[in-house]
Design a protein around this motif. Sequence first.
Motif, PDB file in Angstrom:
ATOM      1  N   ARG A  73     -11.649 -15.022  -3.907  1.00 56.61           N
ATOM      2  CA  ARG A  73     -12.765 -15.093  -2.958  1.00 56.61           C
ATOM      3  C   ARG A  73     -13.425 -13.728  -2.779  1.00 56.61           C
ATOM      4  O   ARG A  73     -14.652 -13.635  -2.734  1.00 56.61           O
ATOM      5  CB  ARG A  73     -12.284 -15.617  -1.606  1.00 56.61           C
ATOM      6  CG  ARG A  73     -11.925 -17.081  -1.629  1.00 56.61           C
ATOM      7  CD  ARG A  73     -11.506 -17.540  -0.262  1.00 56.61           C
ATOM      8  NE  ARG A  73     -11.113 -18.936  -0.261  1.00 56.61           N
ATOM      9  CZ  ARG A  73     -11.096 -19.695   0.824  1.00 56.61           C
ATOM     10  NH1 ARG A  73     -11.427 -19.187   1.995  1.00 56.61           N
ATOM     11  NH2 ARG A  73     -10.738 -20.948   0.752  1.00 56.61           N
TER      12      ARG A  73
ATOM     13  N   TRP B  99     -14.116 -12.347   5.945  1.00 57.75           N
ATOM     14  CA  TRP B  99     -15.256 -13.255   6.099  1.00 57.75           C
ATOM     15  C   TRP B  99     -16.150 -12.795   7.253  1.00 57.75           C
ATOM     16  O   TRP B  99     -17.371 -12.731   7.116  1.00 57.75           O
ATOM     17  CB  TRP B  99     -14.724 -14.673   6.338  1.00 57.75           C
ATOM     18  CG  TRP B  99     -15.747 -15.715   6.605  1.00 57.75           C
ATOM     19  CD1 TRP B  99     -16.460 -16.411   5.685  1.00 57.75           C
ATOM     20  CD2 TRP B  99     -16.159 -16.193   7.890  1.00 57.75           C
ATOM     21  NE1 TRP B  99     -17.303 -17.306   6.316  1.00 57.75           N
ATOM     22  CE2 TRP B  99     -17.140 -17.180   7.664  1.00 57.75           C
ATOM     23  CE3 TRP B  99     -15.804 -15.874   9.196  1.00 57.75           C
ATOM     24  CZ2 TRP B  99     -17.765 -17.855   8.713  1.00 57.75           C
ATOM     25  CZ3 TRP B  99     -16.429 -16.543  10.238  1.00 57.75           C
ATOM     26  CH2 TRP B  99     -17.400 -17.534   9.989  1.00 57.75           C
TER      27      TRP B  99
ATOM     28  N   PRO C 202     -21.481 -16.963   5.152  1.00 53.03           N
ATOM     29  CA  PRO C 202     -21.823 -18.245   5.789  1.00 53.03           C
ATOM     30  C   PRO C 202     -20.573 -19.070   6.096  1.00 53.03           C
ATOM     31  O   PRO C 202     -19.534 -18.907   5.471  1.00 53.03           O
ATOM     32  CB  PRO C 202     -22.699 -18.947   4.750  1.00 53.03           C
ATOM     33  CG  PRO C 202     -22.383 -18.295   3.453  1.00 53.03           C
ATOM     34  CD  PRO C 202     -21.947 -16.894   3.774  1.00 53.03           C
ATOM     35  N   ALA C 203     -20.731 -19.956   7.060  1.00 53.39           N
ATOM     36  CA  ALA C 203     -19.610 -20.801   7.489  1.00 53.39           C
ATOM     37  C   ALA C 203     -19.037 -21.612   6.328  1.00 53.39           C
ATOM     38  O   ALA C 203     -17.843 -21.905   6.316  1.00 53.39           O
ATOM     39  CB  ALA C 203     -20.061 -21.732   8.612  1.00 53.39           C
ATOM     40  N   SER C 204     -19.856 -21.944   5.365  1.00 55.30           N
ATOM     41  CA  SER C 204     -19.373 -22.735   4.232  1.00 55.30           C
ATOM     42  C   SER C 204     -18.333 -21.988   3.389  1.00 55.30           C
ATOM     43  O   SER C 204     -17.583 -22.613   2.639  1.00 55.30           O
ATOM     44  CB  SER C 204     -20.547 -23.140   3.333  1.00 55.30           C
ATOM     45  OG  SER C 204     -21.205 -21.986   2.830  1.00 55.30           O
ATOM     46  N   ASP C 205     -18.283 -20.674   3.515  1.00 55.26           N
ATOM     47  CA  ASP C 205     -17.306 -19.873   2.755  1.00 55.26           C
ATOM     48  C   ASP C 205     -16.027 -19.592   3.530  1.00 55.26           C
ATOM     49  O   ASP C 205     -15.147 -18.917   3.032  1.00 55.26           O
ATOM     50  CB  ASP C 205     -17.929 -18.543   2.339  1.00 55.26           C
ATOM     51  CG  ASP C 205     -18.994 -18.722   1.290  1.00 55.26           C
ATOM     52  OD1 ASP C 205     -18.919 -19.700   0.532  1.00 55.26           O
ATOM     53  OD2 ASP C 205     -19.900 -17.879   1.230  1.00 55.26           O
ATOM     54  N   ARG C 206     -15.930 -20.097   4.716  1.00 51.86           N
ATOM     55  CA  ARG C 206     -14.759 -19.835   5.530  1.00 51.86           C
ATOM     56  C   ARG C 206     -13.587 -20.571   4.977  1.00 51.86           C
ATOM     57  O   ARG C 206     -12.516 -20.263   4.828  1.00 51.86           O
ATOM     58  CB  ARG C 206     -14.994 -20.249   6.968  1.00 51.86           C
ATOM     59  CG  ARG C 206     -13.884 -19.799   7.867  1.00 51.86           C
ATOM     60  CD  ARG C 206     -14.356 -19.722   9.276  1.00 51.86           C
ATOM     61  NE  ARG C 206     -13.355 -19.011  10.035  1.00 51.86           N
ATOM     62  CZ  ARG C 206     -12.903 -19.389  11.202  1.00 51.86           C
ATOM     63  NH1 ARG C 206     -13.396 -20.434  11.788  1.00 51.86           N
ATOM     64  NH2 ARG C 206     -11.995 -18.700  11.825  1.00 51.86           N
TER      65      ARG C 206
END
Length: 64
Positions: free
Chosen positions: A9, A54, A60-64
């Motif tokens: 990541r 993060w 963005p929240a989608s990468d959390r």
Amino acid sequence: MREAELWQRLVAHLGSGYARVWAEQVVLSDLAGRTVAEALSAGVPCKTIWRAAWTQLELPASDR
């Protein structure tokens, strides 16, 4: 989360040349003033480290 996934990541967001440098030099307040590398050495769970990274990277929240 495993350490390998954490590194994947970080590389995905920072690039392969910068991810290790960032992990060794950027101090994260959410990790009690540690770097990613120091937190890993101290046994902090990878999921906790990723959440701190993060937040720091303002992903963005989608990468959390």
